[in-house]
Write a protein that holds these residues in place. Structure first.
Motif, PDB file in Angstrom:
ATOM      1  N   GLN A  34      31.882  39.745  42.026  1.00 60.37           N
ATOM      2  CA  GLN A  34      32.702  38.701  41.406  1.00 60.37           C
ATOM      3  C   GLN A  34      33.045  39.027  39.960  1.00 60.37           C
ATOM      4  OE1 GLN A  34      34.155  35.815  42.258  1.00 60.37           O
ATOM      5  NE2 GLN A  34      33.748  36.130  44.426  1.00 60.37           N
ATOM      6  N   TYR A  74      35.296  42.357  39.824  1.00 59.33           N
ATOM      7  CA  TYR A  74      36.652  42.309  40.385  1.00 59.33           C
ATOM      8  C   TYR A  74      37.556  41.395  39.555  1.00 59.33           C
ATOM      9  CZ  TYR A  74      34.874  44.212  44.855  1.00 59.33           C
ATOM     10  OH  TYR A  74      34.320  44.981  45.835  1.00 59.33           O
ATOM     11  N   GLY A  75      37.004  40.253  39.162  1.00 60.74           N
ATOM     12  CA  GLY A  75      37.897  39.245  38.592  1.00 60.74           C
ATOM     13  C   GLY A  75      37.515  38.769  37.213  1.00 60.74           C
ATOM     14  N   MET A 101      43.495  42.776  31.644  1.00 61.52           N
ATOM     15  CA  MET A 101      42.586  43.275  32.667  1.00 61.52           C
ATOM     16  C   MET A 101      43.327  43.681  33.926  1.00 61.52           C
ATOM     17  SD  MET A 101      40.734  42.508  35.644  1.00 61.52           S
ATOM     18  CE  MET A 101      40.637  40.750  35.909  1.00 61.52           C
ATOM     19  N   VAL A 102      42.941  44.817  34.491  1.00 65.02           N
ATOM     20  CA  VAL A 102      43.392  45.206  35.828  1.00 65.02           C
ATOM     21  C   VAL A 102      42.149  45.635  36.602  1.00 65.02           C
ATOM     22  CG1 VAL A 102      45.764  45.902  35.291  1.00 65.02           C
ATOM     23  CG2 VAL A 102      43.913  47.549  34.987  1.00 65.02           C
ATOM     24  N   THR A 103      42.199  45.499  37.912  1.00 66.24           N
ATOM     25  CA  THR A 103      41.071  45.942  38.738  1.00 66.24           C
ATOM     26  C   THR A 103      41.393  47.338  39.254  1.00 66.24           C
ATOM     27  OG1 THR A 103      40.818  43.643  39.392  1.00 66.24           O
ATOM     28  CG2 THR A 103      39.522  45.267  40.605  1.00 66.24           C
ATOM     29  N   ARG A 104      40.510  48.263  38.985  1.00 63.10           N
ATOM     30  CA  ARG A 104      40.752  49.642  39.384  1.00 63.10           C
ATOM     31  C   ARG A 104      39.517  50.240  40.061  1.00 63.10           C
ATOM     32  NH1 ARG A 104      45.463  51.741  36.797  1.00 63.10           N
ATOM     33  NH2 ARG A 104      46.887  49.979  36.950  1.00 63.10           N
ATOM     34  N   ARG A 105      39.718  51.419  40.624  1.00 61.19           N
ATOM     35  CA  ARG A 105      38.604  52.124  41.233  1.00 61.19           C
ATOM     36  C   ARG A 105      37.794  52.756  40.100  1.00 61.19           C
ATOM     37  NH1 ARG A 105      38.864  56.934  45.768  1.00 61.19           N
ATOM     38  NH2 ARG A 105      40.214  55.489  46.868  1.00 61.19           N
ATOM     39  N   LEU A 132      33.041  52.905  47.636  1.00 66.61           N
ATOM     40  CA  LEU A 132      33.923  52.906  46.468  1.00 66.61           C
ATOM     41  C   LEU A 132      33.587  51.695  45.614  1.00 66.61           C
ATOM     42  CD1 LEU A 132      37.192  53.774  48.387  1.00 66.61           C
ATOM     43  CD2 LEU A 132      35.878  55.307  46.917  1.00 66.61           C
ATOM     44  N   TYR A 169      34.814  49.210  42.715  1.00 58.83           N
ATOM     45  CA  TYR A 169      35.990  48.707  42.001  1.00 58.83           C
ATOM     46  C   TYR A 169      35.555  47.785  40.876  1.00 58.83           C
ATOM     47  CZ  TYR A 169      38.566  50.451  46.034  1.00 58.83           C
ATOM     48  OH  TYR A 169      39.105  51.269  47.014  1.00 58.83           O
ATOM     49  N   LYS A 221      39.222  47.208  34.302  1.00 52.40           N
ATOM     50  CA  LYS A 221      39.593  48.096  33.206  1.00 52.40           C
ATOM     51  C   LYS A 221      40.643  47.313  32.440  1.00 52.40           C
ATOM     52  CE  LYS A 221      38.854  52.618  35.396  1.00 52.40           C
ATOM     53  NZ  LYS A 221      39.420  53.984  35.556  1.00 52.40           N
TER      54      LYS A 221
END
Lengths: 359, 134
Positions: B11, B14-15, B106-110, B121, B123, B126
């Motif tokens: 949680q 990711y967000g 914010m962006v969700t990246r690997r 993986l 995530y 970033k």
């Protein structure tokens, strides 16, 4: 209560449905087609299929790209993600062979845990496949909102014709009841046959294709039949549509399909993105739709036809509503992502796409 | 394999989901259940907007195990709009040079793979320079 379905080839939901929110995503890197030509055909640049294609960064995949597209769709929809009952992501480049992309997306947007989640696969039409299924779920009254998305980080064998165009990007939609929609989906029609024009066997890194066989019996037959049948059954003609979008594996194919069906270059112009982002596979037709919705006006009717190898096409008859105007500026537009551009060379592309053997 | 450790952080990673103190309204990230400002219980979840500015940064050339595939990369202390300071990678810099005060989102990246190419993986968040309409 029973209802008798009309005898039609169309897929028409029992209750009217539409698009509540939409979002696009295109990664920032661009590989010009002339770079591929420089490395593989001595720089011969005549007949290049596109200008350049979008390439994902090292930390991007279908999970991360889907998330940004879905978040953009949610900004426009303005709904509580906890009300979403299905998250369906179409792609042929899901990061895991086994483990759904859709569960990660559902968790990250706050739709989990009271939600249906699945990954779709049907080459380049996996995204529209998810849309048709969402139409069924909402149109039957089983749920109020569903997420349908299609994105790819497409694979192209080094030096192959597809390496010029296999790109990354796509779009996502929140499907819901027509009365809340920024565009209603009046009907869809699907045309599917067993046509082996393109495939990738398990454990293979790159797909195989039937070269010229991918044209007439596959792409053109399915996309033109789907578009033509939808219009026949709806009693419409090309002039009834303000805009049209066809699956775009390169620049010429959608232009030719448009012309075969009787659409003008102006009608396909806002949705024809392959020249500048390449073929985003499961995202290709639907990102054309998001770009078109970015400029459309209430009352505009839109025809969209996808194509997936293997092979089939989904055709959609869509009408824009007044709600589009108040929602479309709530998230970044498709062209905003296209304008964000960093050109890379073939060596950087090779590193980004994991084409350099490290062990 | 560290599956449970990563799964517990889904949680927040990711967000950018942290907490808000019901007593003094301090926004807390990462979540720690006790308000660092007033010392009372703070277990109400709070989703951060993801907007902030670079407070400081450095570029990593010799990356720790698991991050070597993406080196060199820039790590920043990002001052979130709601208050907390978080450590995260910057991404999608393109031609832009990071600088103190740069607005980011914010962006969700690997982030990485847990172990080799067979591992799960991971995530997470970033930050990238704020993407504006063209």
């Amino acid at each position: 209560m029973t209802t008798t379905r009309p005898n039609t080839k169309l897929l028409i939901p029992a209750k009217p449905v539409g698009i509540i929110g939409y979002g696009a995503y295109v990664p920032r890197y661009r590989l010009p087609a002339r770079e591929v030509a420089r490395v593989w055909v001595g720089g011969r640049t005549s007949g290049l299929p596109i200008k350049e294609k979008a390439v994902p960064g090292l930390d991007e995949d279908v999970v991360t790209m889907s998330l940004e597209a879905v978040r953009n769709a949610l900004k426009r929809a303005g709904i509580d993600p906890a009300e979403i009952r299905a998250v369906w992501i179409g792609s042929e480049s899901h990061p895991y062979a086994v483990k759904p992309t859709s569960t990660i997306v559902a968790e990250a947007i706050g739709a989990a845990p009271h939600v249906q989640a699945a990954d779709m696969e049907f080459a380049c039409k996996a995204g529209t496949e998810a849309m048709v299924m969402a139409m069924g779920l909402i149109g039957s009254g089983m749920a109020r909102y569903a997420v349908a998305a299609g994105l790819d980080t497409a694979q192209g064998k080094p030096g192959d014709a597809l390496e010029y165009t296999a790109a990354a990007g796509g779009a996502a939609f929140i499907i819901g009841p027509a009365e809340e929609s920024l565009a209603t989906i009046n009907a869809s029609y699907s045309f599917v046959t067993d046509t082996p024009d393109f495939w990738r066997r398990e454990y293979q890194r790159y797909p195989e294709h039937g070269n010229r066989f991918t044209g007439e019996p596959a792409y053109f037959k399915h996309s033109t039949t789907a578009g033509k049948t939808l219009m026949e059954e709806m009693g419409t003609k090309p002039a009834d549509y303000k805009w049209a979008i066809f699956h775009q594996p390169n620049t010429k194919f959608p232009q030719r399909t448009a012309s075969l069906l009787g659409f003008t270059p102006e009608q396909i112009k806002p949705g024809l993105l392959s020249p500048v982002i390449g073929n985003t596979y499961a995202g290709a037709a639907i990102i054309g739709l998001t770009a078109t919705l970015d400029i459309a006006q209430p009352g505009d009717r839109i025809l969209m036809v996808s194509f997936g190898s293997g092979a089939g096409s989904d055709a959609f008859d869509i009408t824009v509503t007044e709600k589009l105007l108040e929602r479309r500026d709530k998230a970044l537009k498709t062209q905003d992502y296209i304008a964000r551009r960093t050109e890379i060379d073939y060596a950087t592309y090779s590193r980004f796409r994991g084409k350099i053997a490290m062990k | 394999m560290e599956i449970p450790r990563h799964w517990r952080l889904n949680q927040q990673r990711y967000g950018l989901v942290g907490e808000v103190c019901p007593h003094c309204d301090t926004k807390i990230f990462p979540p720690r259940d006790i308000c660092p400002a007033c010392g009372q219980d703070a277990k109400t979840t709070f989703a951060f907007s993801g907007r902030g500015a670079v407070f400081s940064f450095t570029t990593i050339y010799e990356a720790p195990t698991g991050f070597d595939e993406t080196a060199p990369y820039t790590v920043a202390l990002v001052k979130l709009e709601e208050g907390p300071l978080v450590t995260a990678q910057l991404t999608d810099l393109g031609e832009a040079h990071p600088e103190i005060g740069m607005p980011v989102e914010m962006v969700t990246r690997r982030l990485r793979s847990d172990g080799d190419e067979r591992g799960m993986l991971i995530y997470g968040y970033k930050f990238r320079p704020v993407l504006k309409p063209a």
